[in-house]
Scaffold this motif. Structure first.
Motif, PDB file in Angstrom:
ATOM      1  N   LYS A 559      97.935 -13.764  18.516  1.00  0.00           N
ATOM      2  CA  LYS A 559      99.329 -14.092  18.777  1.00  0.00           C
ATOM      3  C   LYS A 559     100.204 -12.894  18.397  1.00  0.00           C
ATOM      4  O   LYS A 559      99.799 -12.037  17.613  1.00  0.00           O
ATOM      5  N   PRO A 560     101.413 -12.812  18.956  1.00  0.00           N
ATOM      6  CA  PRO A 560     102.232 -11.605  18.826  1.00  0.00           C
ATOM      7  C   PRO A 560     102.414 -11.099  17.391  1.00  0.00           C
ATOM      8  O   PRO A 560     102.255  -9.906  17.144  1.00  0.00           O
ATOM      9  N   GLU A 561     102.746 -11.982  16.455  1.00  0.00           N
ATOM     10  CA  GLU A 561     103.054 -11.500  15.106  1.00  0.00           C
ATOM     11  C   GLU A 561     101.814 -10.986  14.377  1.00  0.00           C
ATOM     12  O   GLU A 561     101.864  -9.978  13.677  1.00  0.00           O
ATOM     13  N   VAL A 562     100.680 -11.674  14.547  1.00  0.00           N
ATOM     14  CA  VAL A 562      99.440 -11.200  13.919  1.00  0.00           C
ATOM     15  C   VAL A 562      99.013  -9.879  14.533  1.00  0.00           C
ATOM     16  O   VAL A 562      98.622  -8.930  13.830  1.00  0.00           O
ATOM     17  N   SER A 563      99.080  -9.781  15.863  1.00  0.00           N
ATOM     18  CA  SER A 563      98.691  -8.534  16.516  1.00  0.00           C
ATOM     19  C   SER A 563      99.631  -7.399  16.143  1.00  0.00           C
ATOM     20  O   SER A 563      99.204  -6.259  15.953  1.00  0.00           O
ATOM     21  N   LYS A 564     100.932  -7.698  16.012  1.00  0.00           N
ATOM     22  CA  LYS A 564     101.894  -6.666  15.593  1.00  0.00           C
ATOM     23  C   LYS A 564     101.590  -6.192  14.171  1.00  0.00           C
ATOM     24  O   LYS A 564     101.630  -4.982  13.877  1.00  0.00           O
ATOM     25  N   PHE A 565     101.254  -7.130  13.290  1.00  0.00           N
ATOM     26  CA  PHE A 565     100.951  -6.748  11.910  1.00  0.00           C
ATOM     27  C   PHE A 565      99.689  -5.876  11.864  1.00  0.00           C
ATOM     28  O   PHE A 565      99.655  -4.851  11.172  1.00  0.00           O
ATOM     29  N   LEU A 566      98.629  -6.275  12.566  1.00  0.00           N
ATOM     30  CA  LEU A 566      97.374  -5.510  12.554  1.00  0.00           C
ATOM     31  C   LEU A 566      97.590  -4.101  13.109  1.00  0.00           C
ATOM     32  O   LEU A 566      97.064  -3.122  12.585  1.00  0.00           O
ATOM     33  N   THR A 567      98.380  -3.999  14.177  1.00  0.00           N
ATOM     34  CA  THR A 567      98.673  -2.679  14.743  1.00  0.00           C
ATOM     35  C   THR A 567      99.425  -1.819  13.731  1.00  0.00           C
ATOM     36  O   THR A 567      99.118  -0.636  13.538  1.00  0.00           O
ATOM     37  N   LYS A 589      88.809   6.691  19.941  1.00  0.00           N
ATOM     38  CA  LYS A 589      88.426   7.620  21.009  1.00  0.00           C
ATOM     39  C   LYS A 589      88.157   6.873  22.316  1.00  0.00           C
ATOM     40  O   LYS A 589      88.160   7.462  23.400  1.00  0.00           O
ATOM     41  N   ASP A 590      87.921   5.574  22.174  1.00  0.00           N
ATOM     42  CA  ASP A 590      87.719   4.723  23.344  1.00  0.00           C
ATOM     43  C   ASP A 590      89.078   4.468  23.997  1.00  0.00           C
ATOM     44  O   ASP A 590      89.948   3.806  23.429  1.00  0.00           O
ATOM     45  N   SER A 591      89.260   4.976  25.206  1.00  0.00           N
ATOM     46  CA  SER A 591      90.554   4.851  25.886  1.00  0.00           C
ATOM     47  C   SER A 591      90.908   3.407  26.224  1.00  0.00           C
ATOM     48  O   SER A 591      92.077   3.076  26.435  1.00  0.00           O
ATOM     49  N   LYS A 592      89.902   2.525  26.254  1.00  0.00           N
ATOM     50  CA  LYS A 592      90.177   1.109  26.521  1.00  0.00           C
ATOM     51  C   LYS A 592      90.925   0.459  25.351  1.00  0.00           C
ATOM     52  O   LYS A 592      91.610  -0.554  25.537  1.00  0.00           O
ATOM     53  N   LEU A 593      90.765   1.024  24.161  1.00  0.00           N
ATOM     54  CA  LEU A 593      91.432   0.483  22.977  1.00  0.00           C
ATOM     55  C   LEU A 593      92.680   1.281  22.612  1.00  0.00           C
ATOM     56  O   LEU A 593      93.656   0.728  22.111  1.00  0.00           O
ATOM     57  N   ASN A 594      92.625   2.576  22.839  1.00  0.00           N
ATOM     58  CA  ASN A 594      93.734   3.445  22.458  1.00  0.00           C
ATOM     59  C   ASN A 594      94.665   3.648  23.654  1.00  0.00           C
ATOM     60  O   ASN A 594      94.637   4.682  24.326  1.00  0.00           O
ATOM     61  N   ASN A 595      95.458   2.645  23.927  1.00  0.00           N
ATOM     62  CA  ASN A 595      96.438   2.750  25.017  1.00  0.00           C
ATOM     63  C   ASN A 595      97.627   1.861  24.684  1.00  0.00           C
ATOM     64  O   ASN A 595      97.570   1.000  23.802  1.00  0.00           O
ATOM     65  N   TYR A 596      98.705   2.078  25.412  1.00  0.00           N
ATOM     66  CA  TYR A 596      99.941   1.366  25.105  1.00  0.00           C
ATOM     67  C   TYR A 596      99.786  -0.137  25.323  1.00  0.00           C
ATOM     68  O   TYR A 596     100.316  -0.941  24.551  1.00  0.00           O
ATOM     69  N   HIS A 598      97.255  -1.974  24.844  1.00  0.00           N
ATOM     70  CA  HIS A 598      96.502  -2.608  23.762  1.00  0.00           C
ATOM     71  C   HIS A 598      97.239  -2.521  22.419  1.00  0.00           C
ATOM     72  O   HIS A 598      97.256  -3.498  21.661  1.00  0.00           O
ATOM     73  N   LEU A 599      97.856  -1.387  22.109  1.00  0.00           N
ATOM     74  CA  LEU A 599      98.448  -1.185  20.791  1.00  0.00           C
ATOM     75  C   LEU A 599      99.971  -1.308  20.792  1.00  0.00           C
ATOM     76  O   LEU A 599     100.578  -1.325  19.714  1.00  0.00           O
ATOM     77  N   GLY A 600     100.581  -1.366  21.951  1.00  0.00           N
ATOM     78  CA  GLY A 600     102.045  -1.457  21.995  1.00  0.00           C
ATOM     79  C   GLY A 600     102.511  -2.876  21.824  1.00  0.00           C
ATOM     80  O   GLY A 600     102.902  -3.546  22.795  1.00  0.00           O
ATOM     81  N   ARG A 601     102.508  -3.382  20.600  1.00  0.00           N
ATOM     82  CA  ARG A 601     102.847  -4.785  20.324  1.00  0.00           C
ATOM     83  C   ARG A 601     104.296  -4.919  19.860  1.00  0.00           C
ATOM     84  O   ARG A 601     104.836  -4.031  19.189  1.00  0.00           O
ATOM     85  N   VAL A 602     104.892  -6.048  20.204  1.00  0.00           N
ATOM     86  CA  VAL A 602     106.284  -6.313  19.839  1.00  0.00           C
ATOM     87  C   VAL A 602     106.319  -7.506  18.896  1.00  0.00           C
ATOM     88  O   VAL A 602     105.658  -8.521  19.127  1.00  0.00           O
ATOM     89  N   GLY A 603     107.113  -7.388  17.828  1.00  0.00           N
ATOM     90  CA  GLY A 603     107.235  -8.473  16.864  1.00  0.00           C
ATOM     91  C   GLY A 603     107.991  -8.023  15.638  1.00  0.00           C
ATOM     92  O   GLY A 603     108.380  -6.849  15.504  1.00  0.00           O
ATOM     93  N   CYS A 604     108.208  -8.940  14.716  1.00  0.00           N
ATOM     94  CA  CYS A 604     108.933  -8.633  13.482  1.00  0.00           C
ATOM     95  C   CYS A 604     108.003  -8.105  12.387  1.00  0.00           C
ATOM     96  O   CYS A 604     108.436  -7.357  11.510  1.00  0.00           O
ATOM     97  N   SER A 605     106.751  -8.515  12.394  1.00  0.00           N
ATOM     98  CA  SER A 605     105.820  -8.135  11.319  1.00  0.00           C
ATOM     99  C   SER A 605     105.655  -6.617  11.268  1.00  0.00           C
ATOM    100  O   SER A 605     105.697  -5.930  12.300  1.00  0.00           O
ATOM    101  N   SER A 606     105.438  -6.108  10.069  1.00  0.00           N
ATOM    102  CA  SER A 606     105.339  -4.653   9.920  1.00  0.00           C
ATOM    103  C   SER A 606     104.542  -4.306   8.676  1.00  0.00           C
ATOM    104  O   SER A 606     104.327  -5.128   7.781  1.00  0.00           O
ATOM    105  N   SER A 607     104.121  -3.067   8.635  1.00  0.00           N
ATOM    106  CA  SER A 607     103.408  -2.515   7.470  1.00  0.00           C
ATOM    107  C   SER A 607     103.649  -1.018   7.464  1.00  0.00           C
ATOM    108  O   SER A 607     103.386  -0.343   8.467  1.00  0.00           O
ATOM    109  N   TYR A 608     104.158  -0.512   6.370  1.00  0.00           N
ATOM    110  CA  TYR A 608     104.393   0.925   6.296  1.00  0.00           C
ATOM    111  C   TYR A 608     104.461   1.389   4.846  1.00  0.00           C
ATOM    112  O   TYR A 608     104.680   0.607   3.917  1.00  0.00           O
ATOM    113  N   THR A 609     104.245   2.672   4.689  1.00  0.00           N
ATOM    114  CA  THR A 609     104.276   3.303   3.373  1.00  0.00           C
ATOM    115  C   THR A 609     105.245   4.477   3.402  1.00  0.00           C
ATOM    116  O   THR A 609     105.619   4.970   4.469  1.00  0.00           O
TER     117      THR A 609
END
Length: 873
Positions: A559-567, A589-596, A598-609
Motif C-alpha cells: 500500500k502507498p504509505e508502506v511502500s513510501k516508507f520502505l523506499t 543494478k537490475d533495471s526492473k527494480l531501479n526505475n521511477y 518502481h521507486l517513485g512512491r508518493v505518500g506522507c511516510s518518510s525516513s531520513y538522516t
C-alpha cells in the motif's frame, strides 16, 4: 709455501675475521673492572592542562651525581654484569624561573629518605633483569632508582623488540649509528597498566597517548651521555581541550672515570649477592604507583547541602551538577549509618540529589542506606523508589551488590515492578559488558526474569519482562524472544526492537525466517509498524542479497504509505555507511527494480538522516522515521539522536511515539487494519542507552476526553536526575620513575519532559520532548615530590536546552506534519590552572578562563519538512 701451511694460514685468517665480526655485532654496554664512573644526572618535568603550552608552566628539576662501578661479571658470559650504583647530592628545584634555592635532599626527607642507599642492577645482554635495593616500603625512592637504572638498558644493534623499563613492558626500536644509538618506544604496544582505575560503564571516554625517544652517545662500549625525552597525554574524547599533558626529560652525562679500590667480586651470582653487605631486596624494573587520596575527596556533606540550599536547586543548573559530583565523592567513603543519618536529617528537597549521589557512589554502604531509608515495602515511597531505581540504571559501576539490591526491590515492591524489571535488565547488560556475566548474582537475576516471563499470562506482565530482556541484550535469550515475535502488535514490536540491538552474529537463520514470515505475512496479518520493523531488520542486520531483493520487489505490491516508507528507508541507507549499502546497490543494478515506476512512491511516510552539529571532536546526527496510515494519520514516529567521537558512538536520546485509532477520530475512512484499533497515544524513551518505562498519554476515547477537559498540569516528567558520566583515576609512571596521578570526573544533570496537545476543533496534534541539561567535566593531574607538589587542572562546563516538536494537522488529506529541532543558546566555560606548592607555600603559576556562547537555532532538518513547517506554523 707448502699447501698444508697455506691452508692453515687461510683458516686462521678467516677465523680472525669471523671473531672480529662477532665482536662488532655482540658489542654491548660495559663498565671496566676497577674503574669508578661518575655521571651528572638530571630530571626535568612539566605538567599542564592540555590546552596550555609547557612554556607557560613551571619546570620541576631534580639534579644529582651518580657513581657507577662493576661489582661482578659472569666469568662464562661477560655480557652478564652487576652494577653498583650510588646517588649523591640530590637537589630539587621547584621552577626554572623560581628564585628559591634548590632543596637539598637528605636522609630525613620524606619519600626520598633512602635515596642515597646503594642499589645493585643486574644486567644481561644489555637488558635489566632485576634490581636489588634496601628501600623497604619506600616506593618513591625505589621508583626514582628504577628510572635511573632504565638509562643503562641499551641494545647496540638495530632492531625491534619488547623491553621492560620503569613504565612497564613495551615494544621499542633501536637504530644503531656510528657513535649514537637511538631508541624509540611505541606506547600503543604497551601492556595495559594495572594502575588504571576506570569505572566499567562510563558514558564519556578517555584516550591516552605517548611518545619517547632516547639518544645514547657512545664512546666505544661506554656511555658518554644519554638524553631521553618523553611526552604523555590523557584527554577526553568528546572534548579534547579537557585533559592533561606531561613533558619529561632525563639527562645523563659522564663527568669522569677514575681508578679505584672497587675490586670485582668472584664466584657465582647468588654467592655474590648473598655476601653483599646490607639487606638488599629483589625488585623488578617495573615501577609501582604510590597510591594516595586526591584532593577531590573529603567534602563535608552538610556544607555542600547548605551551599545548594542557598543557591537554589534547579536540576539543570551547573550549581546542582557540581554539588552532585562533590556529594558522590563524599558518600563513597562513608559508612551506611552515617549516610542513613544524613538522609533522615536532610530537607526533603535534597533527597533526590542525595539518592542520585548515593547511586553514583555505588558502594554497598550507600546503596543499602538508601534502600533502608526509602522503606521499599511502603507503597507511599514508590516515587522515591522509582527515582532510586533509575539512578541505579545509570550507575557507571555495576556490581553484584547492586544486582542484589534491585532484586530485593523487585520481590517486595509491586508499585515499581515494571521499572525494577527494566533496571535489572539494564544492570545485567552492564555486568556482562564488564565480563561479569557468569557471576552467581547475575545468573540468578537472569533466571528471575526468565522464570517471571514464563509464568506471566497477562499481556501487560509479558510486556514488562520482554522490556527487561530487551534492556539486558542477552544473546542466549533469542530463542525465548522468538516465542513472542508473532504475538500482539506491542509484543512483536518489543521483540523486533530487541533483536535489532543485538550484534549481527546473533541474528541466526531461524531468526531471519521468523522475520521474513512477519514481513511477507505468510501465516497471519500484521500491522504496518510491525512489518516495517521486520523489513528494517532484514535490511540492516547482516543483510542477505535475497532478503534485500525481496524487500525491494515488494515495494510495488505494498500500500502507498508502506511502500513510501520502505523506499525512503532504502534511500536513507544508501546515503549512510551501513553495510547493507553495497548489497542494495548491487540489487538495484537490475533495471526492473531501479526505475521511477518502481521507486517513485508518493505518500506522507518518510525516513531520513542528517547532521545537527559537527566539531573537531564530535559529530551529532539524527535519524527520523515516520509512518502514516493509508488515510494520512500518523501511526508511529521514531527519532534517534547520536554523537560520534573517536571513542565510538553514543546513543544519547531515542523517542518513539505511537498513535492509534486517529483515522476515525477525525472522520476519515479507516484502513482495514485500523478498524479494531483503540484510540491511544503513548511514548517510549531511551536515554543514554537506558530504557525508560513507557508512558501512555491516553487510552480510549473516554480517557482522551477526560484529560482534554481536565485542568492541565503541564508537561509530563520522563526523567529528572543527576548522572555520573565519567570517573577515572590513572597513575602514570614516567620513564624517570616519577609519578603523576590523573583524575577525570564528570557529571550530567538532566530534566527530560514530554507533552502531547490536541486541538479537536483545529484538528491538530502537537507532541514535544524537551531536554534541559548541564554538564561539568574536570581533568586534574597531581605530581607529588618530597617538599613539592604540582597540580594542573582543566574544568569545563556547559548548559542548554534542546526541544523536539512534532506538529500534525488532520484537517487536510493527506495530513501534514512539521518537525522542529530547537536548541537554546549554549554557554560553554573553561578554566585552566597550574599551582606549585613548595614547603607549604602555594604559588599559582598559570590561570586562564575563557567562555563563549553558541547561539540558539532551529535545525533545518529536511527541505520538504521546511516547506511544510512554513505552511503550518
Amino acid at each position: 709455501m707448502k699447501p698444508a701451511v697455506c691452508l692453515t694460514c687461510c683458516l686462521l685468517l678467516l677465523s680472525g675475521i669471523r671473531d672480529g665480526v662477532k665482536g662488532v655485532i655482540k658489542k654491548t654496554l660495559d663498565f671496566d673492572v676497577g674503574v669508578l664512573y661518575e655521571y651528572e644526572y638530571s630530571i626535568s618535568m612539566a605538567v599542564a592542562p592540555i590546552s596550555v603550552d609547557f612554556g607557560d608552566v613551571p619546570l620541576t628539576t631534580a639534579e644529582a651525581v651518580i657513581q657507577v662501578h662493576s661489582l661482578w661479571k659472569n666469568p662464562q658470559n661477560q655480557e652478564e654484569q652487576l652494577l653498583h650504583i650510588k646517588i649523591q647530592d640530590l637537589k630539587l628545584t621547584p621552577s626554572s624561573t623560581d628564585t628559591t634555592k634548590p632543596l637539598a635532599v637528605d636522609e630525613k626527607t620524606g619519600g626520598f629518605a633512602q635515596i642515597k642507599d646503594v642499589f645493585i642492577v643486574h644486567i644481561h645482554s644489555g637488558k635489566i633483569i632485576r634490581i636489588f635495593d634496601t628501600s623497604k616500603d619506600n616506593t618513591v625512592s625505589l621508583n626514582f632508582k628504577r628510572g635511573l637504572a632504565s638509562l643503562f638498558q641499551i641494545q647496540t644493534s638495530s632492531g625491534v623488540m619488547m623491553e621492560d623499563d620503569a613504565t612497564g613492558r613495551c615494544q621499542v626500536s633501536y637504530q644503531a649509528l656510528k657513535d649514537e644509538i637511538i631508541k624509540v618506544k611505541d606506547y600503543e604496544s604497551c601492556e595495559k597498566s594495572i594502575t588504571d582505575i576506570t569505572f566499567s560503564d562510563q558514558i564519556l571516554r578517555i584516550s591516552s597517548a605517548g611518545s619517547s625517544k632516547t639518544v645514547f652517545s657512545m664512546e666505544g662500549r661506554h656511555i658518554k651521555s644519554v638524553t631521553s625525552k618523553e611526552f604523555r597525554s590523557v584527554v577526553l574524547d568528546e572534548q579534547t581541550t579537557v585533559g592533561i599533558h606531561i613533558s619529561s626529560r632525563q639527562l645523563l652525562r659522564l663527568l669522569s672515570t677514575k681508578s679505584g679500590n672497587n675490586k670485582e667480586a668472584q664466584g657465582e651470582l647468588q654467592e655474590v649477592l648473598f655476601s653483599f653487605k646490607g639487606s638488599h631486596v629483589n625488585y623488578t624494573i617495573h615501577a609501582i604507583p604510590a597510591v594516595r587520596q586526591s584532593a577531590l575527596s573529603g567534602y563535608p556533606v552538610s556544607s555542600i547541602l547548605d551551599h545548594l540550599t542557598a543557591n537554589g536547586m534547579n536540576i539543570s543548573q551547573l550549581t546542582t551538577t557540581k554539588a552532585f559530583l562533590q556529594l558522590s565523592e563524599s558518600l563513597r567513603t562513608m559508612e551506611k549509618n552515617d549516610i542513613l543519618n544524613i538522609l533522615k536529617k536532610s530537607d526533603k528537597k535534597m533527597l533526590p540529589i542525595l539518592i542520585d549521589a548515593a547511586a553514583a557512589a555505588s558502594t554497598p554502604a550507600a546503596l543499602d542506606a538508601v534502600a533502608s531509608y526509602i522503606d521499599i515495602a511502603d507503597p507511599k515511597t514508590a516515587p522515591l523508589l522509582e527515582k532510586f531505581l533509575y539512578a541505579c540504571a545509570f550507575s557507571s559501576q555495576p556490581s553484584p551488590h547492586l544486582i542484589s539490591v534491585i532484586s530485593r526491590i523487585l520481590s517486595v515492591s509491586r508499585q515499581t515492578h515494571e521499572t525494577a524489571l527494566i533496571v535489572l535488565g539494564t544492570v545485567i547488560k552492564k555486568m556482562c559488558s564488564a565480563n561479569m556475566c557468569n557471576l552467581q548474582e547475575v545468573e540468578e537475576a537472569k533466571k528471575l526474569i526468565l522464570k517471571g516471563l514464563s509464568a506471566s499470562k497477562e499481556e501487560t506482565e509479558i510486556k514488562s519482562y520482554l522490556l527487561a530482556l530487551k534492556s539486558a541484550l542477552l544473546p542466549e535469550t533469542v530463542p525465548v524472544l522468538l516465542q513472542y515475535i508473532d504475538q500482539s502488535k506491542s509484543l512483536s514490536s518489543i521483540v523486533l526492537s530487541a533483536l535489532r540491538k543485538l550484534p549481527s552474529q546473533h541474528i541466526t537463520k531461524e531468526v531471519k525466517e521468523h522475520v521474513r514470515e512477519i514481513f511477507a505475512q505468510k501465516k497471519k496479518s500484521f500491522s504496518a509498524p510491525v512489518r516495517v520493523a521486520a523489513a528494517q531488520l532484514l535490511l540492516t542486520q547482516d543483510p542477505l542479497h535475497t532478503d534485500v531483493r525481496e524487500v525491494i520487489q515488494r515495494i510495488a505490491k505494498e500500500k502507498p504509505e508502506v511502500s513510501k516508507f520502505l523506499t525512503a528507508k532504502i534511500m536513507s541507507i544508501l546515503q549512510s555507511e551501513n553495510p547493507a549499502r553495497n548489497i542494495i546497490l548491487n540489487v538495484l543494478k537490475d533495471s526492473k527494480l531501479n526505475n521511477y515506476f518502481h521507486l517513485g512512491r508518493v505518500g506522507c511516510s518518510s525516513s531520513y538522516t542528517g547532521l545537527i552539529a559537527e566539531t573537531k571532536d564530535t559529530i551529532t546526527s539524527y535519524d527520523f522515521d515516520f509512518l502514516f496510515s493509508e488515510t494520512g494519520a500518523l501511526k508511529q514516529s521514531n527519532s534517534h539522536f547520536s554523537t560520534q567521537s573517536r571513542a565510538g558512538s553514543l546513543h544519547s536520546l531515542q523517542v518513539s511515539l505511537e498513535l492509534g485509532g486517529f483515522d476515525s477520530l477525525f472522520g476519515t475512512e479507516p484502513a482495514e487494519e485500523a478498524e479494531e484499533e483503540e484510540l491511544m497515544a503513548g511514548m517510549s524513551v531511551m536515554f543514554l542507552g537506558v530504557q525508560i518505562q513507557p508512558i501512555v498519554f491516553f487510552q480510549g476515547y473516554g480517557d482522551l476526553m477526560s484529560k482534554y477537559f481536565s485542568a492541565a498540569d503541564g508537561p509530563m516528567n520522563i526523567l529528572s536526575g543527576n548522572i555520573l558520566v565519567l570517573k577515572q583515576r590513572q597513575s602514570i609512571i614516567l620513564q624517570s620513575g616519577l609519578q603523576t596521578q590523573i583524575f577525570f570526573h564528570g557529571g550530567l544533570s538532566v530534566d527530560v519532559s514530554a507533552d502531547l496537545e490536541f486541538s479537536l476543533f483545529g484538528q491538530e496534534a502537537k507532541s514535544s520532548v524537551n531536554n534541559e541539561f548541564s554538564i561539568v567535566v574536570s581533568a586534574r593531574a597531581e605530581v607529588e615530590i618530597p617538599h613539592m607538589n604540582t597540580t594542573a587542572e582543566t574544568v569545563a562546563d556547559m548548559n542548554s536546552s534542546i526541544g523536539f516538536v512534532t506538529t500534525v494537522n488532520f484537517s487536510d488529506t493527506p495530513m501534514q506534519y512539521c518537525l522542529q529541532l530547537i536548541r537554546e543558546p549554549l554557554l560553554y566555560r573553561e578554566r585552566t590552572s597550574t599551582q606549585v606548592t613548595t614547603r607549604n607555600r602555594r604559588k599559582t603559576a598559570q590561570q586562564r578562563r575563557r567562555k563563549w556562547t553558541i547561539p540558539g537555532e532551529e535545525t533545518a532538518l529536511h527541505r520538504d519538512n521546511s516547506k511544510m513547517c512554513r505552511h503550518l506554523i
